[in-house]
Design an enzyme around this catalytic site. Structure first.
Site, PDB file in Angstrom:
ATOM      1  N   ALA A   1       0.853  -1.189   0.000  1.00 49.40           N
ATOM      2  CA  ALA A   1       0.000   0.000   0.000  1.00 49.40           C
ATOM      3  C   ALA A   1       0.886   1.235   0.000  1.00 49.40           C
ATOM      4  O   ALA A   1       1.840   1.330   0.768  1.00 49.40           O
ATOM      5  CB  ALA A   1      -0.910   0.009   1.225  1.00 49.40           C
ATOM      6  N   CYS A   2       0.581   2.162  -0.909  1.00 48.14           N
ATOM      7  CA  CYS A   2       1.326   3.421  -0.938  1.00 48.14           C
ATOM      8  C   CYS A   2       0.340   4.555  -1.167  1.00 48.14           C
ATOM      9  O   CYS A   2      -0.866   4.347  -1.159  1.00 48.14           O
ATOM     10  CB  CYS A   2       2.425   3.387  -1.990  1.00 48.14           C
ATOM     11  SG  CYS A   2       1.835   3.402  -3.675  1.00 48.14           S
ATOM     12  N   ALA A   3       0.851   5.735  -1.378  1.00 42.18           N
ATOM     13  CA  ALA A   3      -0.016   6.906  -1.493  1.00 42.18           C
ATOM     14  C   ALA A   3      -1.070   6.717  -2.578  1.00 42.18           C
ATOM     15  O   ALA A   3      -2.258   6.897  -2.325  1.00 42.18           O
ATOM     16  CB  ALA A   3       0.805   8.158  -1.737  1.00 42.18           C
TER      17      ALA A   3
ATOM     18  N   THR B   1       4.446   1.933  -6.680  1.00 44.65           N
ATOM     19  CA  THR B   1       4.641   0.596  -6.131  1.00 44.65           C
ATOM     20  C   THR B   1       4.407  -0.491  -7.172  1.00 44.65           C
ATOM     21  O   THR B   1       4.894  -1.597  -7.024  1.00 44.65           O
ATOM     22  CB  THR B   1       3.708   0.414  -4.914  1.00 44.65           C
ATOM     23  OG1 THR B   1       3.799   1.582  -4.112  1.00 44.65           O
ATOM     24  CG2 THR B   1       4.123  -0.764  -4.074  1.00 44.65           C
TER      25      THR B   1
END
Length: 102
Positions: free
Chosen positions: A9-11, A16
């Protein structure tokens, strides 16, 4: 080892996705049966329910969410090492995810 599901999970889930493809290559090379995917951090709760990951890795840009996420999920949670993330080192990130399950 049974199939392992790793959620990143990223922004926004964009940067990713390159890391996911490198992690998939590393998993293939190691003979690890893995389902690895990336999502925006805002989708964590939905994806926990629908995809049932075995481990959740947070991108360095959302590390501030770690404690909050740990309190909501029942799987190991870790923040991806910033250097490994920056270098898109799929093998190291895969190894760190698998170590959380050991």
């Amino acid at each position: 080892m049974a199939k392992v599901t790793i959620m990143l999970a990223c922004a926004a889930g964009m940067s990713t996705s390159l890391l996911v493809s490198k992690m998939n290559k590393a998993a293939e090379a190691k003979g690890v049966d893995a389902h690895i995917f990336a999502i925006p951090a805002s989708d964590i709760d939905n994806k926990m329910t629908s995809d049932h990951p075995d481990v959740l890795l947070l991108g360095p840009q959302v590390r501030y969410m770690e404690a909050q996420v740990r309190g909501r999920v029942d799987v190991p949670v870790a923040v991806i090492n910033m250097q490994d993330y920056g270098m898109m080192n799929g093998e190291k990130v895969l190894t760190s995810a698998l170590d959380l399950l050991a």
